[in-house]
Enzyme design. Structure first.
Site, PDB file in Angstrom:
ATOM      1  N   ASN A  47       0.778  -1.413   0.008  1.00  0.00           N
ATOM      2  CA  ASN A  47      -0.105   0.039  -0.021  1.00  0.00           C
ATOM      3  C   ASN A  47       0.834   1.374   0.013  1.00  0.00           C
ATOM      4  O   ASN A  47       0.500   2.244  -0.799  1.00  0.00           O
ATOM      5  CB  ASN A  47      -0.855   0.147   1.360  1.00  0.00           C
ATOM      6  CG  ASN A  47      -1.834  -1.100   1.128  1.00  0.00           C
ATOM      7  OD1 ASN A  47      -2.216  -1.708   0.371  1.00  0.00           O
ATOM      8  ND2 ASN A  47      -2.528  -1.492   2.396  1.00  0.00           N
ATOM      9  N   GLY A 229      -6.544  13.748  14.617  1.00  0.00           N
ATOM     10  CA  GLY A 229      -5.432  14.627  13.759  1.00  0.00           C
ATOM     11  C   GLY A 229      -3.976  13.818  14.248  1.00  0.00           C
ATOM     12  O   GLY A 229      -3.960  12.576  14.540  1.00  0.00           O
ATOM     13  N   ASP A 250     -13.914   4.402   4.732  1.00  0.00           N
ATOM     14  CA  ASP A 250     -13.303   3.158   5.136  1.00  0.00           C
ATOM     15  C   ASP A 250     -11.658   3.686   5.577  1.00  0.00           C
ATOM     16  O   ASP A 250     -11.066   4.319   4.685  1.00  0.00           O
ATOM     17  CB  ASP A 250     -13.162   2.341   3.566  1.00  0.00           C
ATOM     18  CG  ASP A 250     -12.434   1.023   4.043  1.00  0.00           C
ATOM     19  OD1 ASP A 250     -11.817   0.893   5.032  1.00  0.00           O
ATOM     20  OD2 ASP A 250     -12.252   0.214   3.040  1.00  0.00           O
ATOM     21  N   ALA A 253      -5.925   1.408   5.094  1.00  0.00           N
ATOM     22  CA  ALA A 253      -4.812   2.044   4.232  1.00  0.00           C
ATOM     23  C   ALA A 253      -4.693   3.369   4.564  1.00  0.00           C
ATOM     24  O   ALA A 253      -3.521   3.830   3.880  1.00  0.00           O
ATOM     25  CB  ALA A 253      -4.654   1.615   2.871  1.00  0.00           C
ATOM     26  N   ALA A 254      -5.302   4.245   5.346  1.00  0.00           N
ATOM     27  CA  ALA A 254      -5.107   5.495   5.729  1.00  0.00           C
ATOM     28  C   ALA A 254      -3.851   5.640   6.268  1.00  0.00           C
ATOM     29  O   ALA A 254      -2.815   6.765   5.930  1.00  0.00           O
ATOM     30  CB  ALA A 254      -6.298   6.125   6.670  1.00  0.00           C
ATOM     31  N   GLY A 255      -3.318   4.854   7.035  1.00  0.00           N
ATOM     32  CA  GLY A 255      -2.002   4.938   7.620  1.00  0.00           C
ATOM     33  C   GLY A 255      -0.974   4.985   6.667  1.00  0.00           C
ATOM     34  O   GLY A 255       0.090   5.425   6.780  1.00  0.00           O
ATOM     35  N   ASP A 256      -1.046   3.898   5.837  1.00  0.00           N
ATOM     36  CA  ASP A 256      -0.040   3.637   4.834  1.00  0.00           C
ATOM     37  C   ASP A 256      -0.139   5.017   3.752  1.00  0.00           C
ATOM     38  O   ASP A 256       1.128   5.211   3.660  1.00  0.00           O
ATOM     39  CB  ASP A 256      -0.527   2.428   4.104  1.00  0.00           C
ATOM     40  CG  ASP A 256      -0.655   1.132   4.895  1.00  0.00           C
ATOM     41  OD1 ASP A 256      -0.174   0.830   5.826  1.00  0.00           O
ATOM     42  OD2 ASP A 256      -1.748   0.326   4.484  1.00  0.00           O
ATOM     43  N   ALA A 286      -7.769   9.330   1.275  1.00  0.00           N
ATOM     44  CA  ALA A 286      -7.862   7.907   1.491  1.00  0.00           C
ATOM     45  C   ALA A 286      -8.948   7.387   2.286  1.00  0.00           C
ATOM     46  O   ALA A 286     -10.022   6.365   1.847  1.00  0.00           O
ATOM     47  CB  ALA A 286      -6.731   7.073   1.990  1.00  0.00           C
TER      48      ALA A 286
END
Ligand code: RIB
Length: 303
Positions: A47, A229, A250, A253-256, A286
């Site tokens: 990702n 944040g 969703d 993968a936001a962290g990725d 994302a």
């Protein structure tokens, strides 16, 4: 700087995600009826590689898949995303990594990973990818591959005096001597607590965790706190950037996406605060889209 001059090496996992959308996340021992099902390329490493490539970086990935249809599909996908695949090994002894993911109506998820071939990302593969590491501006690493490989990858990267971003996910304790080599660590709250053995109940928990990590020798800490944040250190000052107000669909993968964008912004010569702000913007895109790699923006979409 020309976008394609930014060289990022991602050392990490490649999974096929099996995703079920559900009205809510089930409790322990409970069966619930979900709605849509889909398979989607994932894995924290892949990702991050795809996100960085979509943002314009020249990305090389070091990882492993199994000798099976999922493995073939995932390699083809990376190739299609213009991620360099010459250091991805097809391994005969283990199947491709799988993640079973449930996503609820608020976009929150649970993820269980069967590592499979990701466990075979060994030191010999790093040796094979050494030239790519030598050429890199930034090396991005997570914890879905063996810890011994992560340690060696960080040491090797620093031997070439390259910048390391460690995304300590999923949460594990890390040797302090290794932490001292890391330029930026990007834990979420849980990962921060595990890294520092901090009790969740501590008042001003996040700031305390950041200060402890700095004391342990990490140069910079950027803590992602979801809808609250990001908190990070600018030298000795602790700074907070609120999350962008978006409709969460969703969070997978936001962290990725955040890590990849941070790496891209730093290779482009931005300051840490500019890079964090950019990464926040990109990650907010994302979370407002479904899926792992499906949700990652292309640079032109952000304009
Ligand atoms: O960070 C999201 C990823 O975690 C998913 O794509 C899944 O494969 C797991 O690795």
């Amino acid at each position: 700087m020309n976008d394609q001059d930014m060289k990022i090496v991602v050392i990490g996992s490649i999974n096929m995600d099996l995703v079920i959308m559900a009205p809510r996340l089930p409790s322990c021992g409970e069966t619930i009826l979900g709605t849509d099902f889909f398979t989607n390329p994932g894995g924290k490493g892949a990702n991050q590689a795809v996100a960085a490539a979509r943002l314009g970086a020249n990305v090389e990935m070091i990882g492993c898949v199994g000798n099976d249809p999922f493995g073939q599909e995932l390699i083809a996908n990376l190739q299609n995303e213009k991620v360099g695949i010459s250091n991805i090994k097809i391994c005969n002894e283990s199947p491709t990594g799988i993640a079973v993911i449930t996503v609820d109506q608020e976009g929150q998820n649970t993820i269980v990973v069967s590592s499979g071939a990701n466990k075979k990302v060994g030191i010999n593969l790093l040796q094979q990818g050494e030239e790519a590491i030598k050429q890199a501006d930034i090396v991005l690493i997570q914890l879905e591959i063996p810890l011994a490989t992560v340690y060696e990858a960080i040491k090797l990267t620093k031997r070439y005096n390259k910048f390391v971003i460690l995304n300590p996910a999923p949460a594990l304790e890390i040797d302090t001597e290794i932490l001292k080599l890391v330029d930026i660590i990007t834990p979420n709250k849980t990962e921060g607590n595990i890294l520092t053995n901090t009790a969740l109940s501590l008042k001003k928990n996040e700031e305390e965790v950041i200060k402890r990590l700095l004391k342990m020798g990490v140069k910079n800490v950027v803590m992602t706190c979801g809808g609250e944040g990001v908190i990070y250190n600018d030298n000795d000052d602790i700074q907070r950037i609120p999350a962008y107000p978006v409709k969460v669909v969703d969070t997978t993968a936001a962290g990725d996406c955040f890590n990849a964008a941070l790496a891209v912004a730093i290779t482009e010569g931005n300051s840490l605060s500019q890079a964090v702000d950019y990464a926040q913007k990109v990650a907010s895109f994302a979370v407002s889209h479904k899926g792992a790699q499906q949700s990652l923006p292309f640079r032109k979409q952000l304009l």
